[in-house]
Design an enzyme around this catalytic site. Structure first.
Site, PDB file in Angstrom:
ATOM      1  N   CYS A 127      24.435  14.624  -8.465  1.00 26.34           N
ATOM      2  CA  CYS A 127      24.557  14.466  -7.010  1.00 26.34           C
ATOM      3  C   CYS A 127      25.818  15.159  -6.481  1.00 26.34           C
ATOM      4  O   CYS A 127      25.752  15.960  -5.524  1.00 26.34           O
ATOM      5  CB  CYS A 127      24.538  12.991  -6.641  1.00 26.34           C
ATOM      6  SG  CYS A 127      25.582  11.950  -7.687  1.00 26.34           S
TER       7      CYS A 127
HETATM    8  N1  NDP Z   1      21.685   7.171  -8.406  1.00 29.26           N
HETATM    9  C1  NDP Z   1      21.918   8.422  -8.027  1.00 29.26           C
HETATM   10  O1  NDP Z   1      22.294   8.698  -6.869  1.00 29.26           O
HETATM   11  C2  NDP Z   1      21.758   9.553  -8.998  1.00 29.26           C
HETATM   12  C3  NDP Z   1      21.400   9.335 -10.311  1.00 29.26           C
HETATM   13  N2  NDP Z   1      21.250  10.401 -11.169  1.00 29.26           N
HETATM   14  C4  NDP Z   1      20.878  10.187 -12.553  1.00 29.26           C
HETATM   15  O2  NDP Z   1      19.509   9.738 -12.603  1.00 29.26           O
HETATM   16  C5  NDP Z   1      19.311   8.843 -13.696  1.00 29.26           C
HETATM   17  C6  NDP Z   1      18.721   7.529 -13.163  1.00 29.26           C
HETATM   18  O3  NDP Z   1      19.670   6.940 -12.268  1.00 29.26           O
HETATM   19  P1  NDP Z   1      19.374   5.642 -11.415  1.00 29.26           P
HETATM   20  O4  NDP Z   1      17.971   5.634 -10.947  1.00 29.26           O
HETATM   21  O5  NDP Z   1      20.462   5.565 -10.410  1.00 29.26           O
HETATM   22  O6  NDP Z   1      19.567   4.497 -12.532  1.00 29.26           O
HETATM   23  P2  NDP Z   1      19.149   2.938 -12.485  1.00 29.26           P
HETATM   24  O7  NDP Z   1      20.148   2.233 -13.291  1.00 29.26           O
HETATM   25  O8  NDP Z   1      18.913   2.507 -11.092  1.00 29.26           O
HETATM   26  O9  NDP Z   1      17.728   2.941 -13.254  1.00 29.26           O
HETATM   27  C7  NDP Z   1      17.622   3.174 -14.625  1.00 29.26           C
HETATM   28  C8  NDP Z   1      16.155   3.199 -15.050  1.00 29.26           C
HETATM   29  O10 NDP Z   1      16.092   3.493 -16.447  1.00 29.26           O
HETATM   30  C9  NDP Z   1      15.397   2.450 -17.129  1.00 29.26           C
HETATM   31  N3  NDP Z   1      16.036   2.271 -18.435  1.00 29.26           N
HETATM   32  C10 NDP Z   1      17.308   1.856 -18.673  1.00 29.26           C
HETATM   33  N4  NDP Z   1      17.552   1.824 -20.001  1.00 29.26           N
HETATM   34  C11 NDP Z   1      16.396   2.221 -20.608  1.00 29.26           C
HETATM   35  C12 NDP Z   1      15.995   2.386 -21.958  1.00 29.26           C
HETATM   36  N5  NDP Z   1      16.829   2.126 -22.983  1.00 29.26           N
HETATM   37  N6  NDP Z   1      14.731   2.817 -22.233  1.00 29.26           N
HETATM   38  C13 NDP Z   1      13.873   3.065 -21.221  1.00 29.26           C
HETATM   39  N7  NDP Z   1      14.188   2.933 -19.909  1.00 29.26           N
HETATM   40  C14 NDP Z   1      15.432   2.530 -19.615  1.00 29.26           C
HETATM   41  C15 NDP Z   1      15.529   1.226 -16.241  1.00 29.26           C
HETATM   42  O11 NDP Z   1      14.473   0.348 -16.524  1.00 29.26           O
HETATM   43  P3  NDP Z   1      14.526  -1.256 -16.175  1.00 29.26           P
HETATM   44  O12 NDP Z   1      14.916  -1.354 -14.749  1.00 29.26           O
HETATM   45  O13 NDP Z   1      13.121  -1.685 -16.415  1.00 29.26           O
HETATM   46  O14 NDP Z   1      15.496  -1.877 -17.124  1.00 29.26           O
HETATM   47  C16 NDP Z   1      15.424   1.892 -14.857  1.00 29.26           C
HETATM   48  O15 NDP Z   1      14.076   2.158 -14.568  1.00 29.26           O
HETATM   49  C17 NDP Z   1      20.691   8.670 -14.356  1.00 29.26           C
HETATM   50  O16 NDP Z   1      20.796   9.553 -15.446  1.00 29.26           O
HETATM   51  C18 NDP Z   1      21.661   9.080 -13.254  1.00 29.26           C
HETATM   52  O17 NDP Z   1      22.860   9.550 -13.737  1.00 29.26           O
HETATM   53  C19 NDP Z   1      21.397  11.689 -10.751  1.00 29.26           C
HETATM   54  C20 NDP Z   1      21.741  11.953  -9.454  1.00 29.26           C
HETATM   55  C21 NDP Z   1      21.973  10.904  -8.484  1.00 29.26           C
HETATM   56  C1  X2W Z   2      28.932   6.349  -7.316  1.00 31.65           C
HETATM   57  C2  X2W Z   2      28.691   6.696  -8.751  1.00 31.65           C
HETATM   58  O1  X2W Z   2      29.037   5.951  -9.646  1.00 31.65           O
HETATM   59  N1  X2W Z   2      28.076   7.850  -8.973  1.00 31.65           N
HETATM   60  C3  X2W Z   2      27.758   8.296 -10.308  1.00 31.65           C
HETATM   61  C4  X2W Z   2      26.885   9.523 -10.238  1.00 31.65           C
HETATM   62  C5  X2W Z   2      25.846   9.444 -11.333  1.00 31.65           C
HETATM   63  C6  X2W Z   2      25.300  10.733 -11.796  1.00 31.65           C
HETATM   64  O2  X2W Z   2      24.711  11.515 -11.076  1.00 31.65           O
HETATM   65  O3  X2W Z   2      25.544  10.941 -13.094  1.00 31.65           O
HETATM   66  P1  X2W Z   2      24.836  11.860 -14.157  1.00 31.65           P
HETATM   67  O4  X2W Z   2      25.681  13.055 -14.303  1.00 31.65           O
HETATM   68  O5  X2W Z   2      24.799  11.060 -15.419  1.00 31.65           O
HETATM   69  O6  X2W Z   2      23.475  12.181 -13.646  1.00 31.65           O
HETATM   70  C7  X2W Z   2      29.033   8.638 -11.095  1.00 31.65           C
HETATM   71  O7  X2W Z   2      30.036   8.983 -10.484  1.00 31.65           O
HETATM   72  O8  X2W Z   2      28.954   8.637 -12.324  1.00 31.65           O
END
Ligand code: NDP
Ligand code: X2W
Length: 345
Positions: free
Chosen positions: A149
């Site tokens: 992000c």
């Molecule tokens: N949030 C953001 O703004 C952004 C996030 N990302 C990246 O996207 C990815 C997802 O982020 P986000 O949606 O925020 O994360 P969340 O913590 O909200 O969701 C994580 C998801 O992964 C599942 N999960 C966790 N552990 C396991 C496991 N061991 N095996 C299988 N499934 C698993 C969870 O399942 P359950 O709920 O059933 O436990 C849930 O569906 C991350 O790598 C993050 O860094 C990238 C850009 C922006």
């Molecule tokens: C607010 C906040 O905690 N933001 C996250 C962004 C997560 C992310 O995009 O991390 P990946 O590189 O693993 O996809 C952080 O700073 O780590």
């Protein structure tokens, strides 16, 4: 109609994929996976999805996913892609990974994420999915490393300057702020209301895992090594990233020439809006949309340029850009499923 699996459907980026794909004319979500939520119905966890999705959440099994889908979005915490992606590729799926596992070479990944990297042959196959800059490669890709992000907001702001060699490359400072959904839904002390509300803090100063990702892409376009200072902050809001980027311009670059540079670089790119002079982006003005708004101002006294970039971390910073990349890969209209006007106020 293509069939899509959302791996990690119960997380924040997972439900954002569900929200956006629900109105995508060429994609149907046929498979959802989770971990602690496996076995439950998605609407029992997220009642706002009632009437839109009734799918049961499954455990992650690449072969089972491959039977139900043509494309998979991986929305899992970092460290999991290596165990899933090879099985999906072997079964012929296109894969878009929203996490950080495929964005960096093994040595940098190990240093900055502190986790075991994916096998080199998997990482080598991944195309970095910054849609506006790498469209031609994305078209041919089977595996996409969707950008982080903060890198999305920062790179869209800085790459025009780097490509034009308009700034001193060792003068770049990025001061970025994120809403709390950027940390995901998984419970953590730092995301508690009483920790975040009425608070504003920097974190992982000079240690954030997005630093090498940003530097690698700046260096790629510059054709030489670029390093910069990157400081992320947490802001008490749900969604949004505002990146304020500073750099010293080289002789001859006036404000009007800089505006021409940004306007021509992003001409015909539907999701990047260059703000008029004197008008600066705000997170609220892109919320819920796949837009990136960019504003700039040159300080004539110091020769320093300020470029501001606003995105919604869950849309252009994650799930929206992932769908944009799918559209490019599949030859769909780039904006399919992504044309919503931002939610304002
Ligand atoms: N949030 C953001 O703004 C952004 C996030 N990302 C990246 O996207 C990815 C997802 O982020 P986000 O949606 O925020 O994360 P969340 O913590 O909200 O969701 C994580 C998801 O992964 C599942 N999960 C966790 N552990 C396991 C496991 N061991 N095996 C299988 N499934 C698993 C969870 O399942 P359950 O709920 O059933 O436990 C849930 O569906 C991350 O790598 C993050 O860094 C990238 C850009 C922006
Ligand atoms: C607010 C906040 O905690 N933001 C996250 C962004 C997560 C992310 O995009 O991390 P990946 O590189 O693993 O996809 C952080 O700073 O780590």
């Amino acid at each position: 109609m293509i069939r899509a699996a959302v791996v990690g459907a119960s997380g924040y980026t997972g439900i954002e994929l569900l929200r956006l794909l629900q109105r995508h004319p060429q994609v149907q979500v046929t498979c959802m996976t989770g971990d602690s939520s496996a076995g439950k119905d998605i609407q029992s966890i997220y009642p706002h999805l009632q009437g839109f999705y009734g799918n049961r959440i499954e455990t992650v099994d690449p072969d089972a996913i491959a039977e139900q889908a043509d494309v998979a979005f991986i929305a899992l915490p970092s460290g999991h892609a290596g165990g899933i992606v090879p099985g999906l590729l072997k079964n012929g799926l296109r894969v878009i990974d929203l996490g950080g596992d495929l964005r960096l070479p093994a040595d940098l990944y190990e240093t900055w994420y502190g986790k075991k990297p994916v096998p080199a042959e998997v990482q080598n196959e991944a195309v970095y999915g910054l849609s506006e800059w790498y469209r031609e490669e994305i078209k041919e890709a089977k595996l996409i490393a969707n950008p982080g992000c903060f890198p999305t907001a920062t790179l869209l702001a800085l790459l025009p300057l780097i490509q034009a060699a308009a700034v001193e490359k060792d003068s770049i400072i990025v001061d970025a702020k994120s809403g709390v959904s950027g940390a995901g839904r998984t419970a953590s002390l730092g995301s508690l209301f009483a920790e975040v509300n009425e608070n504003f803090k920097a974190y992982r100063v000079n240690q954030h895992q997005h630093t090498p990702e940003i530097e690698m892409q700046l260096s790629r376009i510059a054709g030489e090594k670029v390093i910069m200072t990157f400081t992320p902050h947490l802001v008490p809001m749900n969604r949004g990233i505002l990146a304020t980027c500073y750099a010293k311009v080289k002789a001859g670059w006036t404000q009007s020439k800089l505006f021409d540079l940004y306007r021509s670089t992003y001409e015909g790119k539907p999701f990047v809006r260059i703000r008029p002079e004197g008008n600066y982006p705000q997170t609220k003005e892109v919320a819920g949309s796949n837009l990136c708004d960019i504003g700039l101002s040159l300080d004539h006294r110091t020769g320093r340029l300020t470029v501001l970039s606003a995105i919604d971390n869950l849309v252009k910073g994650a799930s929206g850009q992932a769908i944009q990349n799918l559209n490019i890969m599949m030859g769909f209209e780039e904006t399919s499923g992504l044309t919503a006007v931002p939610l304002y106020p």
